[in-house]
Write a protein that holds these residues in place. Structure first.
Motif, mmCIF file in Angstrom:
data_model
loop_
_atom_site.group_PDB
_atom_site.id
_atom_site.type_symbol
_atom_site.label_atom_id
_atom_site.label_comp_id
_atom_site.label_asym_id
_atom_site.label_seq_id
_atom_site.Cartn_x
_atom_site.Cartn_y
_atom_site.Cartn_z
ATOM 1 N N ASP A 1 2.999 1.333 -3.225
ATOM 2 C CA ASP A 1 1.265 2.161 -4.495
ATOM 3 C C ASP A 1 0.939 3.749 -4.299
ATOM 4 O O ASP A 1 1.199 4.659 -5.283
ATOM 5 C CB ASP A 1 -0.084 1.171 -3.846
ATOM 6 C CG ASP A 1 0.319 -0.075 -4.725
ATOM 7 O OD1 ASP A 1 1.388 -0.484 -5.329
ATOM 8 O OD2 ASP A 1 -0.590 -1.052 -3.988
ATOM 9 N N ARG A 2 1.066 4.419 -3.265
ATOM 10 C CA ARG A 2 1.376 5.799 -2.728
ATOM 11 C C ARG A 2 2.104 6.387 -3.663
ATOM 12 O O ARG A 2 1.966 7.604 -4.046
ATOM 13 C CB ARG A 2 0.936 5.827 -1.004
ATOM 14 C CG ARG A 2 0.865 7.174 -1.258
ATOM 15 C CD ARG A 2 0.117 7.502 0.766
ATOM 16 N NE ARG A 2 -1.119 6.256 1.333
ATOM 17 C CZ ARG A 2 -0.551 5.435 2.238
ATOM 18 N NH1 ARG A 2 0.753 5.382 2.926
ATOM 19 N NH2 ARG A 2 -1.229 4.216 2.769
ATOM 20 N N THR B 1 0.586 -0.984 0.214
ATOM 21 C CA THR B 1 -0.270 0.089 -0.239
ATOM 22 C C THR B 1 0.853 1.135 0.041
ATOM 23 O O THR B 1 1.049 2.203 -0.807
ATOM 24 C CB THR B 1 -1.236 -0.415 1.410
ATOM 25 O OG1 THR B 1 -1.677 -1.297 1.202
ATOM 26 C CG2 THR B 1 -1.612 0.901 1.373
#
Length: 184
Positions: A48-49, A45
């Motif tokens: 991805d950010r 996560t």
């Protein structure tokens, strides 16, 4: 009977004592596995950010450079048109226009690798219009104007191009997640 019960209790006690470390190890392994999966999900996560932020920063930088290069090219076409109209085009005027044209081509090439489809559609329209303005200006300067290639018609075309410019800039802003304002 009580001996059997005692024996069964003893067997279960011994089995419990022997199985307890195995069961604890298995429970610990499951907890470790769950913790590892949570860490992997958190890391993915985060990655991805960071990728989204990096892509946004790259697009933003590209759009700024593209907007500046397109603007400079349009301005230099207008200056060349004016100098040509006044009869005073110098070698420096030609060089400055060519530099702006090359910067425009480089910015467009970069944008083709980074920009969204919606932005590319707008860039294509403005690029074609700039190319046409350049061509018409050169034809007029060389004394071989198009039927609709007078000074005033080219100047009006470049004014029309500004409207396309505003639309292109608005699409870029939307692509970057910036709401288009009334002042645009």
């Amino acid at each position: 009977m009580s001996a059997v019960i005692t024996l069964v209790v003893a067997v279960f006690g011994v089995m419990g004592t022997l199985l307890a470390p195995l069961l604890a190890q298995r429970a610990q392994a499951q907890v470790s596995k769950d913790d590892f999966e949570r860490q992997q999900l958190a890391a993915q996560t985060q990655w991805d950010r960071e990728q989204r932020q990096a892509n946004l920063a790259q697009r933003r930088a590209c759009y700024v450079a593209t907007n500046a290069a397109y603007r400079r090219y349009r301005v230099e076409i207008m200056k060349f048109l004016w100098c040509s109209h006044q009869g005073g085009v110098t070698e420096q005027d030609r060089d400055v226009l060519e530099q702006a044209r090359q910067a425009h081509h480089a910015a467009f090439a970069e944008a083709q690798m980074v920009a969204s489809r919606a932005v590319l559609e707008q860039l294509d329209v403005v690029t074609q219009a700039l190319s046409e303005a350049y061509r018409k200006t050169q034809c007029l300067h060389e004394g071989n104007p198009d039927p609709n290639g007078s000074f005033d018609e080219i100047r009006d075309y470049l004014k029309w191009l500004w409207e396309r410019w505003e639309e292109m800039r608005s699409v870029m802003r939307v692509d970057l997640g910036i709401e288009s304002s009334v002042d645009d």
